[in-house]
Enzyme design. Structure first.
Site, PDB file in Angstrom:
ATOM      1  N   TYR A  50       0.818  -1.213   0.000  1.00 48.16           N
ATOM      2  CA  TYR A  50       0.000   0.000   0.000  1.00 48.16           C
ATOM      3  C   TYR A  50       0.856   1.269   0.000  1.00 48.16           C
ATOM      4  O   TYR A  50       0.415   2.311  -0.450  1.00 48.16           O
ATOM      5  CB  TYR A  50      -0.901   0.034   1.236  1.00 48.16           C
ATOM      6  CG  TYR A  50      -2.240  -0.624   1.064  1.00 48.16           C
ATOM      7  CD1 TYR A  50      -2.339  -1.985   0.800  1.00 48.16           C
ATOM      8  CD2 TYR A  50      -3.412   0.114   1.170  1.00 48.16           C
ATOM      9  CE1 TYR A  50      -3.566  -2.586   0.652  1.00 48.16           C
ATOM     10  CE2 TYR A  50      -4.650  -0.484   1.026  1.00 48.16           C
ATOM     11  CZ  TYR A  50      -4.725  -1.837   0.765  1.00 48.16           C
ATOM     12  OH  TYR A  50      -5.940  -2.418   0.619  1.00 48.16           O
TER      13      TYR A  50
ATOM     14  N   LYS B 104       2.795 -15.409   2.725  1.00 44.77           N
ATOM     15  CA  LYS B 104       3.088 -16.174   1.504  1.00 44.77           C
ATOM     16  C   LYS B 104       4.590 -16.423   1.523  1.00 44.77           C
ATOM     17  O   LYS B 104       5.335 -16.006   0.626  1.00 44.77           O
ATOM     18  CB  LYS B 104       2.614 -15.369   0.281  1.00 44.77           C
ATOM     19  CG  LYS B 104       2.651 -16.125  -1.034  1.00 44.77           C
ATOM     20  CD  LYS B 104       1.561 -17.169  -1.177  1.00 44.77           C
ATOM     21  CE  LYS B 104       1.768 -17.958  -2.461  1.00 44.77           C
ATOM     22  NZ  LYS B 104       0.850 -19.109  -2.598  1.00 44.77           N
TER      23      LYS B 104
ATOM     24  N   ASP C 228      -3.216 -18.284   0.495  1.00 45.30           N
ATOM     25  CA  ASP C 228      -4.175 -18.963  -0.396  1.00 45.30           C
ATOM     26  C   ASP C 228      -4.924 -20.043   0.380  1.00 45.30           C
ATOM     27  O   ASP C 228      -6.144 -20.186   0.267  1.00 45.30           O
ATOM     28  CB  ASP C 228      -3.475 -19.516  -1.648  1.00 45.30           C
ATOM     29  CG  ASP C 228      -2.189 -20.282  -1.340  1.00 45.30           C
ATOM     30  OD1 ASP C 228      -1.722 -20.264  -0.182  1.00 45.30           O
ATOM     31  OD2 ASP C 228      -1.652 -20.908  -2.275  1.00 45.30           O
TER      32      ASP C 228
ATOM     33  N   ASP D   1      -6.436  -6.838   4.067  1.00 41.50           N
ATOM     34  CA  ASP D   1      -7.552  -6.189   3.387  1.00 41.50           C
ATOM     35  C   ASP D   1      -8.462  -7.247   2.780  1.00 41.50           C
ATOM     36  O   ASP D   1      -9.683  -7.219   2.948  1.00 41.50           O
ATOM     37  CB  ASP D   1      -7.001  -5.257   2.295  1.00 41.50           C
ATOM     38  CG  ASP D   1      -8.110  -4.560   1.534  1.00 41.50           C
ATOM     39  OD1 ASP D   1      -9.044  -4.065   2.194  1.00 41.50           O
ATOM     40  OD2 ASP D   1      -8.048  -4.526   0.287  1.00 41.50           O
TER      41      ASP D   1
ATOM     42  N   ASP E 127     -12.364  -8.774   4.333  1.00 43.39           N
ATOM     43  CA  ASP E 127     -13.623  -8.683   3.594  1.00 43.39           C
ATOM     44  C   ASP E 127     -14.248 -10.073   3.455  1.00 43.39           C
ATOM     45  O   ASP E 127     -15.455 -10.245   3.591  1.00 43.39           O
ATOM     46  CB  ASP E 127     -13.408  -8.098   2.188  1.00 43.39           C
ATOM     47  CG  ASP E 127     -13.728  -6.612   2.125  1.00 43.39           C
ATOM     48  OD1 ASP E 127     -13.551  -5.935   3.160  1.00 43.39           O
ATOM     49  OD2 ASP E 127     -14.162  -6.131   1.054  1.00 43.39           O
TER      50      ASP E 127
HETATM   51  C1  IPM Z   1     -10.373  -0.871   3.915  1.00 45.03           C
HETATM   52  C2  IPM Z   1     -10.603  -0.264   2.560  1.00 45.03           C
HETATM   53  C3  IPM Z   1      -9.407   0.600   2.203  1.00 45.03           C
HETATM   54  C4  IPM Z   1      -8.193  -0.313   2.136  1.00 45.03           C
HETATM   55  C5  IPM Z   1      -9.551   1.405   0.919  1.00 45.03           C
HETATM   56  C6  IPM Z   1     -10.792   2.272   0.939  1.00 45.03           C
HETATM   57  C7  IPM Z   1      -8.322   2.232   0.627  1.00 45.03           C
HETATM   58  O1  IPM Z   1     -10.852  -1.228   1.610  1.00 45.03           O
HETATM   59  O2  IPM Z   1     -10.274  -0.111   4.896  1.00 45.03           O
HETATM   60  O3  IPM Z   1     -10.282  -2.104   4.009  1.00 45.03           O
HETATM   61  O4  IPM Z   1      -7.949  -0.964   1.115  1.00 45.03           O
HETATM   62  O5  IPM Z   1      -7.475  -0.382   3.133  1.00 45.03           O
HETATM   63 MN    MN Z   2     -10.883  -3.258   2.375  1.00 44.88          MN
END
Ligand code: IPM
Ligand code: MN
Length: 380
Positions: free
Chosen positions: A152, A199, A231, A255, A259
């Site tokens: 990032y 990884k 993975d 990240d 999710d």
């Molecule tokens: C999160 C979001 C952010 C990230 C984006 C909005 C930059 O997806 O907080 O997980 O990737 O960190």
């Molecule tokens: Mn995110």
């Protein structure tokens, strides 16, 4: 005669409110409602200062993170953040200014190096989960995602004729150590298991993560450590999520897997997060800006309200934080839920905020305990 008052723990806290984009303002408004109710009921003072970030800030100032926002956040004890992102930037790879730059820069400016995402499930929502109810049993883990390093924030490049691009993934051992210590400490208060996701069969940075985590492990002899390739971890989160207790990982893997893990509960709208560092901490729901729902009063405010509960934990206000969580559970078990949870019988964003605030007023245990003391002292 005992005239001693109940020991008071009144707090005076400055909270920066960064509504951001999409549904950010409407879900954050519910958290403010809840925090104001807590302040009133428990004699605290929470002072809110609003600040701009994201597409909203670009529209108003041309800058996704105005200097004033950084200053307000730095002067605050905590930051309540809504969401970031707008579709008009998503499909324009050549956009020079992007809303997300605001959040990334704020994380870096405040050195919010650890992002903490607890993953819980709720029995009343099991039918909404993509997993079978049996697989959801015992699912309770917490992800520690490194937040200010890795790909990032590495060097980027794009050659002149725009046919070659690079993103560097870089880590210093100190960046790994500081987030790893937090994860180990958290494991000590939980089921004492830490899983490092990496990884290491391919990436040098992952091998550094393993080395650092292995070297810290002896300081936490009560915590068992295991290692999993990302993975495989992506698959294990689906087939056997109950095996995880504390998960530690680098920025980008965190990240993605957070999710993935967030949908286990049945709704992405429920998950809170805390980003902490050396100064003020930031609290935000993990859902995005959900532009299609903007201004319609249909967004689920629980991710934000539960983030406010994490903020109360951060202030060491555990009774207050638990009361907020109890109120949220009460709305879920009584089906006072938003459209993502029940498409037919549902409540609006603001109505759910009101119900949570009412519950807090009706169930304030501090009130009960101080009344009891008052009665006792009058009798004596
Ligand atoms: C999160 C979001 C952010 C990230 C984006 C909005 C930059 O997806 O907080 O997980 O990737 O960190
Ligand atoms: Mn995110």
């Amino acid at each position: 005669m005992n005239s001693k008052k109940v020991p008071k723990n009144n707090m005076d806290k400055k909270i920066a409110v960064v509504n951001g984009d999409g549904i950010g303002p409407e879900v954050t408004a519910q958290s403010i409602k809840v925090l104001n109710t807590i302040a009133l009921e428990f004699d605290h003072q929470f002072r809110f200062a609003h600040a701009l970030m994201g597409a909203d800030a670009i529209d108003k100032t041309g800058n996704p993170l105005p200097d004033e926002t950084v200053a307000i956040c730095k002067q605050s004890d905590a930051i309540l953040f809504g969401a970031i992102g707008h579709p008009k930037y998503d499909n324009d790879p050549s956009a020079k200014v992007r809303p997300e730059q605001g959040l990334l820069k704020l994380r870096k400016e405040l050195e919010l190096f650890a992002n903490i995402r607890p993953i819980n499930t709720y029995a009343s929502l099991a039918h909404l989960s993509p997993l079978k109810t049996k697989q959801l049993q015992g699912v309770d883990f917490i992800i520690f995602r490194e937040l200010t390093g890795g790909i990032y924030f590495g060097k980027r490049s794009l050659n002149e004729d725009q046919t070659f691009a690079t993103d560097e993934c870089a880590y210093h051992s100190y960046e790994i150590e500081r987030v790893a210590h937090l994860a180990f400490k958290s494991a000590q208060t939980r089921r004492k298991k830490l899983t490092l996701i990496d990884k290491a069969n391919v990436l040098e940075t992952s091998r550094l993560w393993r080395k650092v985590v292995q070297s810290l492990a002896s300081q936490y002899p009560d915590v068992s450590v295991d290692y999993m390739f990302v993975d495989n971890a992506a698959m294990q989160i689906i087939i056997n999520p109950a095996q995880f207790d504390v998960v530690l990982t680098e920025n980008m893997f965190g990240d993605i897997i957070s999710d993935e893990a967030s949908v286990l509960s049945g709704s992405l709208g429920l998950l809170p997060s805390a980003s902490i560092g050396n100064g003020s901490a930031l609290f935000e729901p993990i859902h995005g800006s959900y532009p299609q729902a903007t201004g319609k009063d249909i967004a689920n405010p629980l991710g934000s309200v539960l983030s406010a509960a994490l903020m109360l934990d951060h202030f060491n206000l555990y009774t207050e934080a638990n009361l907020v969580r109890e109120a949220v559970n009460w709305t879920l078990t009584h089906s006072f839920v938003s459209k993502d949870i029940d498409p037919i019988n549902n409540y609006g964003t603001a109505a759910i905020g009101d119900l949570i605030a009412d519950y807090i007023k009706r169930n304030n245990k501090k009130e009960l305990s101080s009344n009891a003391t008052l009665n006792a002292s009058t009798i004596i």
